[in-house]
Design a protein around this motif. Sequence first.
Motif, short mmCIF file in Angstrom:
data_model
loop_
_atom_site.label_atom_id
_atom_site.label_comp_id
_atom_site.label_asym_id
_atom_site.label_seq_id
_atom_site.Cartn_x
_atom_site.Cartn_y
_atom_site.Cartn_z
N ALA A 27 0.83 -1.20 0.00
CA ALA A 27 0.00 0.00 0.00
C ALA A 27 0.86 1.26 0.00
CB ALA A 27 -0.92 0.01 1.21
N GLY A 28 2.05 1.17 0.54
CA GLY A 28 2.93 2.33 0.62
C GLY A 28 3.67 2.62 -0.66
N ARG A 29 3.72 1.68 -1.54
CA ARG A 29 4.40 1.91 -2.82
C ARG A 29 3.58 2.87 -3.66
NH1 ARG A 29 6.14 -4.20 -4.57
NH2 ARG A 29 7.56 -4.55 -2.83
N THR A 30 4.27 3.69 -4.40
CA THR A 30 3.56 4.63 -5.27
C THR A 30 3.10 3.89 -6.51
OG1 THR A 30 5.63 5.33 -6.28
CG2 THR A 30 4.79 6.63 -4.44
N ARG A 31 1.90 4.20 -6.92
CA ARG A 31 1.36 3.57 -8.12
C ARG A 31 1.81 4.37 -9.33
NH1 ARG A 31 -4.90 2.71 -7.42
NH2 ARG A 31 -4.78 0.47 -7.15
N PRO A 32 2.13 3.69 -10.39
CA PRO A 32 2.46 4.44 -11.61
C PRO A 32 1.22 5.17 -12.11
CG PRO A 32 2.59 2.06 -12.01
CD PRO A 32 2.25 2.28 -10.55
N GLU A 33 1.40 6.38 -12.53
CA GLU A 33 0.28 7.19 -13.04
C GLU A 33 -0.27 6.57 -14.31
OE1 GLU A 33 -0.96 10.24 -11.93
OE2 GLU A 33 0.28 10.15 -10.13
N THR A 34 -1.58 6.46 -14.37
CA THR A 34 -2.21 5.96 -15.58
C THR A 34 -2.91 7.11 -16.26
OG1 THR A 34 -4.21 5.37 -14.39
CG2 THR A 34 -2.55 3.65 -14.61
N GLY A 35 -3.13 7.00 -17.51
CA GLY A 35 -3.75 8.06 -18.29
C GLY A 35 -5.25 8.16 -18.09
#
Length: 69
Positions: free
Chosen positions: A60-68
Amino acid sequence: MLADLAQLERMQAEEVARLEEAHHAARRAARGIEKLETRHGLAVQAEELRAEQRVLDELAGRTRPETGA
């Protein structure tokens, strides 16, 4: 002969009393072991849940890659 039978009866009653006490002591010991087994199982389960929660917290602490989207 009757006196011999009475003596035998007393001896057997003493033996029964001794064996009953030994049985009760063994049952007390067994109940103690059963309680320890239960506590150990709960401790193992709690540790497994803590480990799982650490993994979930890390994910949960990992940043999610931004999606379009």
